[in-house]
Scaffold this active site. Structure first.
Site, PDB file in Angstrom:
ATOM      1  CG  HIS A  88      -3.020 -10.569 -29.830  1.00  0.00           C
ATOM      2  ND1 HIS A  88      -3.726 -10.122 -30.916  1.00  0.00           N
ATOM      3  CD2 HIS A  88      -3.385  -9.781 -28.788  1.00  0.00           C
ATOM      4  CE1 HIS A  88      -4.497  -9.097 -30.543  1.00  0.00           C
ATOM      5  NE2 HIS A  88      -4.304  -8.869 -29.262  1.00  0.00           N
TER       6      HIS A  88
ATOM      7  CE  LYS B 197      -6.617 -12.222 -28.396  1.00  0.00           C
ATOM      8  NZ  LYS B 197      -7.352 -12.068 -27.125  1.00  0.00           N
TER       9      LYS B 197
HETATM   10  N1  LIG Z   1      -9.796  -5.167 -23.206  1.00  0.00           N
HETATM   11  C1  LIG Z   1      -8.463  -5.086 -23.184  1.00  0.00           C
HETATM   12  O1  LIG Z   1      -7.881  -3.995 -23.321  1.00  0.00           O
HETATM   13  C2  LIG Z   1      -7.664  -6.324 -22.974  1.00  0.00           C
HETATM   14  C3  LIG Z   1      -8.296  -7.519 -22.911  1.00  0.00           C
HETATM   15  N2  LIG Z   1      -7.614  -8.671 -22.665  1.00  0.00           N
HETATM   16  C4  LIG Z   1      -8.405  -9.875 -22.485  1.00  0.00           C
HETATM   17  O2  LIG Z   1      -8.439 -10.177 -21.095  1.00  0.00           O
HETATM   18  C5  LIG Z   1      -8.567 -11.589 -20.907  1.00  0.00           C
HETATM   19  C6  LIG Z   1      -7.467 -12.066 -19.998  1.00  0.00           C
HETATM   20  O3  LIG Z   1      -6.224 -11.926 -20.632  1.00  0.00           O
HETATM   21  P1  LIG Z   1      -4.852 -12.352 -19.913  1.00  0.00           P
HETATM   22  O4  LIG Z   1      -4.724 -11.618 -18.632  1.00  0.00           O
HETATM   23  O5  LIG Z   1      -3.804 -12.246 -20.926  1.00  0.00           O
HETATM   24  O6  LIG Z   1      -5.162 -13.900 -19.632  1.00  0.00           O
HETATM   25  P2  LIG Z   1      -4.553 -14.841 -18.482  1.00  0.00           P
HETATM   26  O7  LIG Z   1      -4.881 -16.234 -18.875  1.00  0.00           O
HETATM   27  O8  LIG Z   1      -3.138 -14.466 -18.215  1.00  0.00           O
HETATM   28  O9  LIG Z   1      -5.395 -14.433 -17.176  1.00  0.00           O
HETATM   29  C7  LIG Z   1      -6.708 -14.829 -16.912  1.00  0.00           C
HETATM   30  C8  LIG Z   1      -6.772 -15.162 -15.448  1.00  0.00           C
HETATM   31  O10 LIG Z   1      -8.131 -15.385 -15.078  1.00  0.00           O
HETATM   32  C9  LIG Z   1      -8.186 -16.557 -14.268  1.00  0.00           C
HETATM   33  N3  LIG Z   1      -9.544 -17.075 -14.287  1.00  0.00           N
HETATM   34  C10 LIG Z   1     -10.099 -17.980 -15.123  1.00  0.00           C
HETATM   35  N4  LIG Z   1     -11.390 -18.187 -14.786  1.00  0.00           N
HETATM   36  C11 LIG Z   1     -11.653 -17.397 -13.716  1.00  0.00           C
HETATM   37  C12 LIG Z   1     -12.800 -17.171 -12.918  1.00  0.00           C
HETATM   38  N5  LIG Z   1     -13.969 -17.804 -13.159  1.00  0.00           N
HETATM   39  N6  LIG Z   1     -12.722 -16.289 -11.889  1.00  0.00           N
HETATM   40  C13 LIG Z   1     -11.570 -15.650 -11.614  1.00  0.00           C
HETATM   41  N7  LIG Z   1     -10.434 -15.841 -12.345  1.00  0.00           N
HETATM   42  C14 LIG Z   1     -10.486 -16.689 -13.382  1.00  0.00           C
HETATM   43  C15 LIG Z   1      -7.131 -17.460 -14.889  1.00  0.00           C
HETATM   44  O11 LIG Z   1      -6.759 -18.516 -14.019  1.00  0.00           O
HETATM   45  P3  LIG Z   1      -6.204 -19.889 -14.705  1.00  0.00           P
HETATM   46  O12 LIG Z   1      -5.007 -19.492 -15.519  1.00  0.00           O
HETATM   47  O13 LIG Z   1      -5.886 -20.749 -13.525  1.00  0.00           O
HETATM   48  O14 LIG Z   1      -7.328 -20.406 -15.547  1.00  0.00           O
HETATM   49  C16 LIG Z   1      -6.004 -16.446 -15.088  1.00  0.00           C
HETATM   50  O15 LIG Z   1      -5.250 -16.248 -13.905  1.00  0.00           O
HETATM   51  C17 LIG Z   1      -8.537 -12.192 -22.318  1.00  0.00           C
HETATM   52  O16 LIG Z   1      -9.847 -12.407 -22.774  1.00  0.00           O
HETATM   53  C18 LIG Z   1      -7.865 -11.115 -23.152  1.00  0.00           C
HETATM   54  O17 LIG Z   1      -8.231 -11.171 -24.502  1.00  0.00           O
HETATM   55  C19 LIG Z   1      -6.258  -8.664 -22.511  1.00  0.00           C
HETATM   56  C20 LIG Z   1      -5.561  -7.495 -22.619  1.00  0.00           C
HETATM   57  C21 LIG Z   1      -6.213  -6.223 -22.852  1.00  0.00           C
HETATM   58  O1  LIG Z   2      -5.329 -11.284 -25.106  1.00  0.00           O
HETATM   59  C1  LIG Z   2      -4.770 -10.178 -25.225  1.00  0.00           C
HETATM   60  O2  LIG Z   2      -3.582 -10.008 -24.932  1.00  0.00           O
HETATM   61  C2  LIG Z   2      -5.554  -9.030 -25.693  1.00  0.00           C
HETATM   62  N1  LIG Z   2      -6.845  -9.181 -25.809  1.00  0.00           N
HETATM   63  C3  LIG Z   2      -7.760  -8.193 -26.260  1.00  0.00           C
HETATM   64  C4  LIG Z   2      -8.389  -8.613 -27.567  1.00  0.00           C
HETATM   65  O3  LIG Z   2      -8.751  -9.792 -27.710  1.00  0.00           O
HETATM   66  O4  LIG Z   2      -8.555  -7.763 -28.440  1.00  0.00           O
HETATM   67  C5  LIG Z   2      -7.170  -6.803 -26.278  1.00  0.00           C
HETATM   68  C6  LIG Z   2      -5.728  -6.757 -26.708  1.00  0.00           C
HETATM   69  O5  LIG Z   2      -5.678  -7.033 -28.052  1.00  0.00           O
HETATM   70  C7  LIG Z   2      -4.889  -7.728 -25.908  1.00  0.00           C
END
Ligand SMILES: NC(=O)C1=CN([C@@H]2O[C@H](COP(=O)(O)OP(=O)(O)OC[C@H]3O[C@@H](n4cnc5c(N)ncnc54)[C@H](OP(=O)(O)O)[C@@H]3O)[C@@H](O)[C@H]2O)C=CC1
Ligand SMILES: O=C(O)C1=N[C@H](C(=O)O)C[C@H](O)C1
Length: 252
Positions: A138, A142
């Site tokens: 990743h 992350k």
């Molecule tokens: N299921 C899937 O297919 C995928 C899952 N993911 C998962 O999604 C999650 C997010 O990933 P990613 O977008 O890269 O992470 P980021 O850190 O870029 O985004 C998370 C966002 O959520 C905000 N946040 C934190 N706490 C809260 C809250 N209580 N309420 C609202 N917003 C909040 C953060 O703000 P701040 O930065 O200010 O804390 C940030 O803007 C991870 O757990 C990742 O593993 C990612 C890609 C694909």
């Molecule tokens: O944090 C990410 O970027 C991603 N998170 C998810 C995970 O923890 O598996 C999905 C994907 O791998 C991207």
């Protein structure tokens, strides 16, 4: 004939890497309307004030459980992409939903169609190979390791090997530095790599006498997750209770 009103959708984590992409995808869909965008430190009330019927959560493993609980209590269905789910967390969500029979929650470790298939193929192949290990790779932003996808893949592989009566993978290691053999999840070794230039990638390595099989998936761009997210948003109101993974939505 009257046209159907677009489905009002709220996004939590709206300014994050995934949130930005989800807001764009919802905005671009004619049958959906983006009514609330919430990020860290902003109140969840804007979701209900705006009349969202479905909320998409891409926040963090620390906050996701509170977000789901709040939405369920308000009668709002939730599509969850955030990682950090354990069987115990999923049981807790199921418990909350018992009191809200009309509410649906879909928790998907990975919304990319190719990743869903990679997990299915790996679980199907696993009983035929004595050795199996997972390598997930990743981007360095992350915050959790192993990834949610790797944890879910390991659980699926563990279940399919247990059902087939397959024992542990052979491994003669007697001495090892901490972490050298990865983390053990459901009897499967999982190795996490973090590097600039990567988005989200996973390999499942399977081995038997004289041959190996490698099943690899690459998300090269976050747009890869959007068809799955939109599918879940459109389906969640038809699926009360807890759904884990996109598999059931794809008929797998
Ligand atoms: N299921 C899937 O297919 C995928 C899952 N993911 C998962 O999604 C999650 C997010 O990933 P990613 O977008 O890269 O992470 P980021 O850190 O870029 O985004 C998370 C966002 O959520 C905000 N946040 C934190 N706490 C809260 C809250 N209580 N309420 C609202 N917003 C909040 C953060 O703000 P701040 O930065 O200010 O804390 C940030 O803007 C991870 O757990 C990742 O593993 C990612 C890609 C694909
Ligand atoms: O944090 C990410 O970027 C991603 N998170 C998810 C995970 O923890 O598996 C999905 C994907 O791998 C991207």
């Amino acid at each position: 004939m009257t046209e159907q009103e677009p489905l009002p959708v709220g996004v939590l984590g709206a300014r994050g890497r995934m949130g930005v992409e989800v807001c764009r995808a919802v905005n671009d869909a004619d049958d959906l309307e983006l009514v609330a965008m919430v990020d860290a430190g902003e109140g969840l009330f804007s979701v209900t004030d705006a009349g969202a019927r479905v909320v998409v959560d891409f926040t963090s493993p620390e906050t996701v459980m509170d977000n789901i609980h709040w939405c369920v209590e308000q009668g709002v269905s939730v599509v969850v992409g955030t990682s950090g789910f354990t069987p115990e967390r999923l049981h807790r969500v199921e418990h909350w939903l018992k009191h809200k029979p009309d509410v649906g929650v879909i928790v998907a470790p990975n919304f990319a169609i190719g990743a869903v298939l990679m997990m299915e193929f790996a679980a199907k192949a696993a009983p035929y190979f004595p050795s199996v290990e997972i390598v997930e790779l990743h981007h360095p932003g992350k915050i959790d390791a192993p990834s949610g996808t790797a944890l879910h893949t390991a659980e699926m592989i563990g279940a399919s090997r247990a059902a087939a009566g397959v024992g542990p993978s052979p491994d003669a290691t007697k001495t090892a530095l901490d972490g050298a053999r990865g983390a053990e999840v459901a009897g499967v070794r999982v190795h996490s790599v973090r590097s600039a230039g990567l988005v989200a990638h996973q390999e499942v390595l399977l081995g038997t006498g004289g041959e190996t099989l490698t099943i690899r998936h690459d998300s090269l761009d976050r747009v890869s997750f959007m068809p799955g997210v939109l599918l879940a948003v459109r389906e969640v109101l038809k699926r009360p209770g807890l759904t884990v993974g996109l598999g059931p939505l794809l008929g797998l």
